[in-house]
Design a protein around this motif. Sequence first.
Motif, mmCIF file in Angstrom:
data_model
loop_
_atom_site.group_PDB
_atom_site.id
_atom_site.type_symbol
_atom_site.label_atom_id
_atom_site.label_comp_id
_atom_site.label_asym_id
_atom_site.label_seq_id
_atom_site.Cartn_x
_atom_site.Cartn_y
_atom_site.Cartn_z
ATOM 1 N N GLY A 39 0.813 -1.221 0.000
ATOM 2 C CA GLY A 39 0.000 0.000 0.000
ATOM 3 C C GLY A 39 0.840 1.261 0.000
ATOM 4 N N VAL A 43 0.451 6.214 5.049
ATOM 5 C CA VAL A 43 1.062 5.451 6.148
ATOM 6 C C VAL A 43 2.206 4.594 5.608
ATOM 7 C CG1 VAL A 43 0.661 3.701 7.914
ATOM 8 C CG2 VAL A 43 -1.044 5.496 7.541
ATOM 9 N N GLU A 62 1.853 -1.372 -4.670
ATOM 10 C CA GLU A 62 0.622 -0.583 -4.752
ATOM 11 C C GLU A 62 -0.211 -1.089 -5.920
ATOM 12 O OE1 GLU A 62 -1.184 1.871 -3.085
ATOM 13 O OE2 GLU A 62 -2.524 1.456 -4.772
ATOM 14 N N LYS A 63 -1.468 -1.415 -5.638
ATOM 15 C CA LYS A 63 -2.286 -2.024 -6.709
ATOM 16 C C LYS A 63 -2.693 -1.012 -7.776
ATOM 17 C CE LYS A 63 -6.787 -1.692 -4.472
ATOM 18 N NZ LYS A 63 -7.961 -2.363 -4.005
ATOM 19 N N ARG A 72 -9.871 12.951 1.029
ATOM 20 C CA ARG A 72 -9.913 12.303 2.351
ATOM 21 C C ARG A 72 -9.232 13.210 3.371
ATOM 22 N NH1 ARG A 72 -8.612 6.073 2.131
ATOM 23 N NH2 ARG A 72 -6.982 6.619 0.663
ATOM 24 N N ALA A 73 -8.172 12.750 4.042
ATOM 25 C CA ALA A 73 -7.652 13.528 5.190
ATOM 26 C C ALA A 73 -7.149 14.902 4.771
ATOM 27 C CB ALA A 73 -6.542 12.753 5.869
ATOM 28 N N ILE A 74 -7.255 15.840 5.718
ATOM 29 C CA ILE A 74 -6.772 17.188 5.467
ATOM 30 C C ILE A 74 -6.115 17.803 6.704
ATOM 31 C CG2 ILE A 74 -7.995 18.263 3.521
ATOM 32 C CD1 ILE A 74 -9.900 18.567 6.377
ATOM 33 N N GLY A 75 -6.351 17.255 7.906
ATOM 34 C CA GLY A 75 -5.884 17.932 9.120
ATOM 35 C C GLY A 75 -4.874 17.089 9.892
ATOM 36 N N GLN A 134 -4.476 14.985 1.793
ATOM 37 C CA GLN A 134 -3.764 13.725 2.069
ATOM 38 C C GLN A 134 -2.910 13.287 0.882
ATOM 39 O OE1 GLN A 134 -6.300 10.654 3.636
ATOM 40 N NE2 GLN A 134 -5.331 9.056 2.467
ATOM 41 N N VAL A 159 -1.321 -7.286 -4.115
ATOM 42 C CA VAL A 159 -1.052 -8.485 -3.312
ATOM 43 C C VAL A 159 -2.318 -9.333 -3.240
ATOM 44 C CG1 VAL A 159 -0.534 -9.298 -0.976
ATOM 45 C CG2 VAL A 159 0.795 -7.426 -1.983
ATOM 46 N N ASP A 332 -5.157 2.441 8.412
ATOM 47 C CA ASP A 332 -6.544 1.991 8.273
ATOM 48 C C ASP A 332 -6.676 0.476 8.158
ATOM 49 O OD1 ASP A 332 -7.322 4.635 8.328
ATOM 50 O OD2 ASP A 332 -8.581 4.520 6.531
ATOM 51 N N LEU A 345 -5.925 9.351 9.989
ATOM 52 C CA LEU A 345 -4.609 9.271 9.363
ATOM 53 C C LEU A 345 -3.521 9.650 10.364
ATOM 54 C CD1 LEU A 345 -2.655 8.837 7.114
ATOM 55 C CD2 LEU A 345 -3.282 11.049 6.151
ATOM 56 N N CYS A 346 -3.807 10.638 11.210
ATOM 57 C CA CYS A 346 -2.787 11.015 12.213
ATOM 58 C C CYS A 346 -2.400 9.784 13.034
ATOM 59 C CB CYS A 346 -3.322 12.125 13.128
ATOM 60 S SG CYS A 346 -3.443 13.716 12.298
HETATM 61 C C1 LIG Z 1 -13.757 12.239 4.217
HETATM 62 C C2 LIG Z 1 -12.578 11.825 5.037
HETATM 63 C C3 LIG Z 1 -11.853 12.785 5.720
HETATM 64 C C4 LIG Z 1 -10.773 12.418 6.527
HETATM 65 N N1 LIG Z 1 -10.095 13.384 7.196
HETATM 66 C C5 LIG Z 1 -9.038 13.069 7.979
HETATM 67 C C6 LIG Z 1 -8.250 14.087 8.603
HETATM 68 O O1 LIG Z 1 -8.495 15.273 8.430
HETATM 69 N N2 LIG Z 1 -7.186 13.706 9.366
HETATM 70 C C7 LIG Z 1 -6.884 12.390 9.557
HETATM 71 O O2 LIG Z 1 -5.943 12.107 10.307
HETATM 72 N N3 LIG Z 1 -7.597 11.399 8.938
HETATM 73 C C8 LIG Z 1 -8.640 11.702 8.146
HETATM 74 N N4 LIG Z 1 -9.324 10.710 7.457
HETATM 75 C C9 LIG Z 1 -8.848 9.308 7.518
HETATM 76 C C10 LIG Z 1 -7.741 9.026 6.455
HETATM 77 O O3 LIG Z 1 -8.202 9.322 5.158
HETATM 78 C C11 LIG Z 1 -7.308 7.568 6.528
HETATM 79 O O4 LIG Z 1 -7.010 7.276 7.885
HETATM 80 C C12 LIG Z 1 -6.071 7.320 5.641
HETATM 81 O O5 LIG Z 1 -6.414 7.271 4.280
HETATM 82 C C13 LIG Z 1 -5.374 6.004 5.985
HETATM 83 O O6 LIG Z 1 -4.190 5.911 5.257
HETATM 84 P P1 LIG Z 1 -3.547 4.495 4.922
HETATM 85 O O7 LIG Z 1 -2.226 4.795 4.273
HETATM 86 O O8 LIG Z 1 -3.606 3.622 6.140
HETATM 87 O O9 LIG Z 1 -4.555 3.821 3.890
HETATM 88 P P2 LIG Z 1 -4.996 4.301 2.428
HETATM 89 O O10 LIG Z 1 -4.830 5.762 2.271
HETATM 90 O O11 LIG Z 1 -6.358 3.732 2.212
HETATM 91 O O12 LIG Z 1 -3.937 3.595 1.457
HETATM 92 C C14 LIG Z 1 -3.974 2.209 1.251
HETATM 93 C C15 LIG Z 1 -3.286 1.918 -0.080
HETATM 94 O O13 LIG Z 1 -3.171 0.504 -0.242
HETATM 95 C C16 LIG Z 1 -3.489 0.160 -1.571
HETATM 96 N N5 LIG Z 1 -3.919 -1.250 -1.587
HETATM 97 C C17 LIG Z 1 -5.074 -1.779 -1.088
HETATM 98 N N6 LIG Z 1 -5.097 -3.115 -1.245
HETATM 99 C C18 LIG Z 1 -3.929 -3.454 -1.850
HETATM 100 C C19 LIG Z 1 -3.371 -4.700 -2.276
HETATM 101 N N7 LIG Z 1 -4.013 -5.884 -2.110
HETATM 102 N N8 LIG Z 1 -2.148 -4.682 -2.880
HETATM 103 C C20 LIG Z 1 -1.465 -3.506 -3.071
HETATM 104 N N9 LIG Z 1 -1.972 -2.307 -2.696
HETATM 105 C C21 LIG Z 1 -3.178 -2.268 -2.078
HETATM 106 C C22 LIG Z 1 -4.590 1.141 -1.960
HETATM 107 O O14 LIG Z 1 -4.738 1.270 -3.368
HETATM 108 C C23 LIG Z 1 -4.084 2.420 -1.284
HETATM 109 O O15 LIG Z 1 -3.244 3.186 -2.128
HETATM 110 C C24 LIG Z 1 -10.404 11.048 6.643
HETATM 111 C C25 LIG Z 1 -11.136 10.074 5.939
HETATM 112 C C26 LIG Z 1 -12.207 10.452 5.131
HETATM 113 C C27 LIG Z 1 -12.946 9.401 4.363
#
Ligand SMILES: Cc1cc2nc3c(=O)[nH]c(=O)nc-3n(C[C@H](O)[C@H](O)[C@H](O)COP(=O)(O)OP(=O)(O)OC[C@H]3O[C@@H](n4cnc5c(N)ncnc54)[C@H](O)[C@@H]3O)c2cc1C
Length: 459
Positions: A39, A43, A62-63, A72-75, A134, A159, A332, A345-346
Amino acid sequence: MAPHASDSRHEIPTANGTSTDGSSTNANGTDVAPVIIVGAGPVGLLLALRLAMNQIRTVVLEKEPWLNPLPRAIGYHGPVHNVFEEIGLYDQIAAEGMASGGYAWRKLPTDNSMGKPGPDGKFTPGHYSIQLAQCRLAEIFLENATKTGFTKVLWEHEVTGLSQDEHQVSVKVATASGGEKVIRGQYLAACDGSRSTVRKLLGIRLSGHSWPERFLATDVLRVAPVVPDFSVHFTVDETFWGVVTPLEHVEAGKQGLWRYSLAVPEKPNDDINSAPLTDEQVLEPEYVDSLLLRQIDGPRPSSHVVVRKSLYKMHQLLASTMHRGRCFLAGDSAHINNPIGGLGLCTGLLDGDALARTLQIAFSTSPSDPNLEPLFNRYSTERRWVFQNVIHPFSSANKIRLHGAKPDDVVREDWYFTALARGDPKELQDIHRPLYAQWRTDMRKFWPAGTDVKEPKAP
Ligand SMILES: Cc1cc2nc3c(=O)[nH]c(=O)nc-3n(C[C@H](O)[C@H](O)[C@H](O)COP(=O)(O)OP(=O)(O)OC[C@H]3O[C@@H](n4cnc5c(N)ncnc54)[C@H](O)[C@@H]3O)c2cc1C
């Protein structure tokens, strides 16, 4: 100690050459990497960067062919700023984002403070919120991780399978060309988001609950007649609650990009028998505008333009563990909370920070060190504790505060609003202390004293 193919302490026996791009290929044509990150979200990319700064090679799978551009995240706030400082990117992220020294809660328009800038106009890290999309944050991590030469990102590599034993972990990967590959590593970090394939392949369950409403995130170009000091505001309303925040440095009277995040009512009208709108109906431009026009201030007709929109379900869910064998969950893939208050995200970034430290320690000792397994478990138990005891209750209260009762009642009856109204800085500090003091996990505390753990170097 940096892991290399020649590092006998953490060597994959069949590796016969390590390239500068983070992986090597063995005699069977199988890719080998010390750490596989699944991913390329923020993160996964932060983790890759932190490991690269310690000369630990990673392959990020990354798929998709690109970084996810959805709104999505902004703060970003609290100890996340300290992580940005330690990786040498705080100044860039703060300069690109919009600073918000506090938040405001208001009613729907008919119509507090976290901190103030110093004499130089700058805020103290950790005492305000940086507002930045984000996707841009992920891009900054990507640029910095890849330029170290220790991170290789393989786009369109999904994966689909996983196996592990006491020495290594292997993933099966489907590529864009329809091919299949096996990639092996010493450790694997599942940063593959809320629908995590890796979590499912490991048989790890998520438990918790989902909220009934949906949440519509829109990025909107508009000319704001006024930009208040606290440009981030929450609209308190039993039905049409939401969050409004600039996505860049905005000025009154000039066009700028704003995020409007809006609750989608469970039912389209007061008739309890009415069927909920489908996702497609919610995303119709007319319906999106009907929600936006309840929030956007300024003259009518409004000249706003919706440039992106995305509809989300909201959950409070936690994985039963964030560690199994040689695999770890972060972000996540391990926990999901509603977005009010910007905690998701934080928290994921702080998982990435803790996991980077855990792996850094692992690579500085023998793979058979008996202290490693307890350290790995500690990563999981500490980060799950933070979610269960801090993030879950804080984020749930943040959401309920916006719609739990009529705005005039909430302002008199909610414990947080009444504390804000009393304005006692000590009381407010005490309220925020569990979040700011316990959010970040220093994994060095759980490693036997006297062991050398190097600090990351800025790229
Ligand atoms: C409307 C909204 C507002 C938000 N605002 C905030 C905020 O202001 N502050 C904050 O802290 N959080 C916020 N969040 C939460 C934040 O968006 C998530 O916590 C964040 O996206 C998590 O990041 P991540 O890297 O864990 O996962 P993701 O950003 O979901 O990244 C996962 C990646 O893995 C890839 N992937 C998935 N499956 C596979 C696989 N099998 N093989 C290879 N790649 C794969 C995906 O394509 C993706 O690129 C918000 C969420 C939403 C929906």
